[in-house]
Design a protein around this motif. Structure first.
Motif, PDB file in Angstrom:
ATOM      1  N   LEU A 194      30.342  26.372 -18.029  1.00 15.29           N
ATOM      2  CA  LEU A 194      30.829  25.027 -17.656  1.00 15.29           C
ATOM      3  C   LEU A 194      31.240  25.118 -16.214  1.00 15.29           C
ATOM      4  O   LEU A 194      31.786  26.081 -15.493  1.00 15.29           O
ATOM      5  CB  LEU A 194      32.287  24.751 -18.550  1.00 15.29           C
ATOM      6  N   ILE A 195      30.682  24.228 -15.408  1.00 17.64           N
ATOM      7  CA  ILE A 195      30.946  24.133 -14.058  1.00 17.64           C
ATOM      8  C   ILE A 195      31.851  23.039 -13.615  1.00 17.64           C
ATOM      9  O   ILE A 195      32.574  22.925 -12.838  1.00 17.64           O
ATOM     10  CB  ILE A 195      29.691  24.090 -13.349  1.00 17.64           C
ATOM     11  N   ALA A 196      31.090  21.791 -14.015  1.00 21.29           N
ATOM     12  CA  ALA A 196      31.909  20.355 -13.633  1.00 21.29           C
ATOM     13  C   ALA A 196      33.076  20.220 -14.059  1.00 21.29           C
ATOM     14  O   ALA A 196      34.087  19.932 -13.336  1.00 21.29           O
ATOM     15  CB  ALA A 196      31.150  19.378 -14.093  1.00 21.29           C
ATOM     16  N   ILE A 197      33.469  20.569 -15.441  1.00 19.87           N
ATOM     17  CA  ILE A 197      34.855  20.731 -15.757  1.00 19.87           C
ATOM     18  C   ILE A 197      35.915  21.227 -14.823  1.00 19.87           C
ATOM     19  O   ILE A 197      37.061  20.858 -14.591  1.00 19.87           O
ATOM     20  CB  ILE A 197      34.868  20.983 -17.314  1.00 19.87           C
ATOM     21  N   PRO A 198      35.612  22.630 -14.899  1.00 17.47           N
ATOM     22  CA  PRO A 198      36.508  23.523 -14.143  1.00 17.47           C
ATOM     23  C   PRO A 198      36.702  23.205 -12.563  1.00 17.47           C
ATOM     24  O   PRO A 198      37.890  23.111 -12.093  1.00 17.47           O
ATOM     25  CB  PRO A 198      36.119  24.940 -14.037  1.00 17.47           C
ATOM     26  N   LEU A 199      35.442  22.507 -12.097  1.00 16.75           N
ATOM     27  CA  LEU A 199      35.578  21.804 -10.843  1.00 16.75           C
ATOM     28  C   LEU A 199      36.506  20.698 -10.494  1.00 16.75           C
ATOM     29  O   LEU A 199      37.281  20.414  -9.705  1.00 16.75           O
ATOM     30  CB  LEU A 199      34.166  21.567 -10.278  1.00 16.75           C
ATOM     31  N   VAL A 200      36.606  19.734 -11.837  1.00 18.30           N
ATOM     32  CA  VAL A 200      37.551  18.562 -11.755  1.00 18.30           C
ATOM     33  C   VAL A 200      38.925  19.307 -11.804  1.00 18.30           C
ATOM     34  O   VAL A 200      39.580  18.591 -10.930  1.00 18.30           O
ATOM     35  CB  VAL A 200      37.132  17.795 -12.883  1.00 18.30           C
ATOM     36  N   PHE A 201      39.197  20.210 -12.607  1.00 17.55           N
ATOM     37  CA  PHE A 201      40.546  20.824 -12.685  1.00 17.55           C
ATOM     38  C   PHE A 201      41.074  21.516 -11.446  1.00 17.55           C
ATOM     39  O   PHE A 201      42.025  21.314 -11.035  1.00 17.55           O
ATOM     40  CB  PHE A 201      40.641  22.034 -13.779  1.00 17.55           C
ATOM     41  N   ALA A 202      40.181  21.853 -10.631  1.00 12.67           N
ATOM     42  CA  ALA A 202      40.231  22.600  -9.316  1.00 12.67           C
ATOM     43  C   ALA A 202      40.742  21.525  -8.379  1.00 12.67           C
ATOM     44  O   ALA A 202      41.470  21.379  -7.598  1.00 12.67           O
ATOM     45  CB  ALA A 202      39.201  23.530  -9.011  1.00 12.67           C
TER      46      ALA A 202
END
Length: 533
Positions: A434-442
């Protein structure tokens, strides 16, 4: 040109392209007064732009002869200022992608009531409606907050406690009013009824049933209600169908108002009520809409299938809701809200034209969401995402803002992203892909600093946990790195993310992304571009 029964007789409306009710307004009002069939609770914009228009279309087709009665149980100024001065008529501006507007005069709402015992005539009328054997459905759009009778500590709100003590005569809480009115129906011979939550939350019918039962049981304990009434709520005479509703309905837009006024429509000025509701005699909304309802109506129902409503079983409704909320729409909306605020956007549609933000939601939807999506079969998930990105969010005629969508984000992340993470774990897929989901969290943690990518301060949107989480983020400063240990109180909170990010191995990735976002001005854009392209 005024919104009134008399004014609609003028040929000017049709000459200027307005779609008028194709039925006798006075006759439908009389039919509804005598034999009410559909009562709606919650007089907000989605009701007028969607549900009232469904009934209007049924009336136009001649397959219904009653209108809708609407009652407002929270902000009574909506009734006083946006309904009654206009014979309960309203203008629905359907905003299309090609910049044309369907201008529809909604005449299906024939009565508007203030749902409070401090308005005795209104409440007496509501009692009479609940007593009517003809009543088939009471639907609700009262927002998720309307279902809450306890605070975050699990304590009953003061108005609820007062209702428990005082009994049925003068209920103050929203749920207390509903239960008191249901008692009227029970007393008429245990008449059947469907209570249909149409609020935008998963398992909404179950939430409504549970809170009504809890309230009624408390009244039973204090001697105000009998076990017989509890049994009535639990019987097959009362149903709580689940539903999924979806239509983007922003607050009334000034440009739409100008267009209508320039064509001669009078008295359209919006009003902000004392409870901060933004209302007007017109509503504007997107063209596309979805409504799926569990087909469980003990006293019959309107022929909603004739106007595009999906009537199906509970499991399918839940799958459609899960598909929308966890994959195809809501996660994309929240991602745009967070990064839109950071990058200085004020319109969702402008964001979708930004290559990096478009790439972010495409990665979220197609690459990370679709592989584990719940497929309801009746609606194709990929087609749904296609419509969301290419037709709905990109419609620059819809005046929606990332700031509005960013409201209550701490309450949304667990469902909108956490469920996809859980699906990865359940199917043994590597969450580190996963890239987009943790990027949204950050991005959300960076957003909470309330400093945009150019270094300008902005105001965070309202959120019940805003102050608490910002306090925990006090260790984070723009231009300095933060450690995974410092963020543990936040990233380990499964109430926020749906999972403990440390336990599943995503915390370090979120922290690394956040540190890149924190480098300085321009870092948000640079980091976003780096990971989504």
């Amino acid at each position: 040109m005024k919104l009134s029964y008399q004014s609609l007789k003028s040929p000017e409306w049709l000459e200027k392209g307005y779609q008028l009710p194709q039925f006798n307004l006075e006759e439908v009002a009389k039919n509804t007064q005598k034999s009410p069939a559909w009562l709606h609770l919650g007089a907000g914009n989605i009701f007028r732009a969607f549900l009232a228009n469904l009934q209007q279309r049924l009336l136009n087709q001649g397959v219904a002869n009653q209108g809708i009665i609407v009652a407002e149980g929270f902000d009574y100024e909506i009734i006083d200022k946006a309904y009654r001065p206009f014979n309960n008529l309203s203008l629905f501006a359907k905003l299309k992608n090609d910049h044309t507007v369907d201008k529809i005069v909604i005449g299906s709402i024939v009565e508007s009531l203030r749902m409070d015992t401090s308005f005795p005539e209104d409440f007496s009328r509501l009692k009479a409606i609940f007593q009517a054997p003809s009543l088939q459905m009471v639907s609700l759009t009262i927002t998720e907050k309307g279902y809450l009778i306890k605070n975050q500590q699990g304590e009953y709100y003061p108005a609820v406690l007062s209702d428990f003590e005082q009994g049925l005569a003068t209920p103050q809480s929203y749920i207390g009013k509903i239960v008191a009115l249901l008692v009227e129906r029970f007393n008429q011979g245990k008449l059947p009824l469907a209570l249909v939550s149409m609020d935008n939350m998963s398992e909404n019918g179950a939430k409504l049933r549970n809170v009504i039962l809890e309230f009624a049981q408390q009244w039973q304990k204090s001697g105000h209600l009998s076990q017989d009434f509890i049994d009535y709520l639990n019987s097959d005479k009362i149903s709580f169908p689940w539903s999924m509703i979806d239509k983007i309905t922003p607050r009334p837009d000034s440009e739409v108002q100008k267009q209508l006024q320039n064509e001669g429509v009078e008295d359209l000025e919006p009003v902000v009520t004392s409870k901060n509701t933004y209302v007007a005699p017109f509503v504007n909304a997107e063209e596309l809409e979805y409504l799926a309802i569990e087909d469980n109506f003990p006293n019959g129902r309107p022929a909603l299938e004739k106007v595009g409503v999906i009537l199906t079983d509970r499991e399918t409704v839940n799958k459609i809701e899960t598909m929308k909320v966890t994959t195809c729409l809501n996660p994309l909306h929240t991602a745009l809200a967070i990064y839109g605020c950071l990058l200085g956007f004020t319109k969702i549609s402008d964001e979708v034209r930004d290559p990096d933000l478009l790439a972010l939601i495409q990665k979220l939807g197609y690459q990370e969401g679709l592989p584990v999506v719940i497929d309801p079969k009746l609606i194709n998930p990929k087609q749904f995402i296609d419509e969301v990105i290419n037709i709905r969010l990109s419609n620059d005629f819809i005046p929606d803002t990332p700031q509005r969508i960013a409201t209550d984000t701490s309450q949304k992340l667990a469902i909108r992203f956490g469920e996809t993470i859980k699906s990865y774990i359940k199917t043994s897929k590597d969450v580190n892909e996963l890239i987009a989901i943790p990027l949204v969290f950050a991005g959300w943690l960076r957003y909470l600093l309330a400093i945009d990518d150019n270094g300008n301060c902005f105001e965070n949107s309202p959120d019940p946990r805003l102050n608490e989480i910002k306090e925990k983020l006090s260790c984070v400063t723009l231009g300095e790195k933060v450690s995974a240990e410092q963020l543990k109180p936040i990233l380990s909170d499964s109430n926020i993310f749906g999972v403990n990010l440390y336990e599943i191995g995503l915390a370090d990735k979120v922290v690394n992304y956040l540190n890149e976002l924190l480098v300085g001005t321009g870092a948000v854009r640079q980091t976003l571009h780096k990971y989504v392209n």
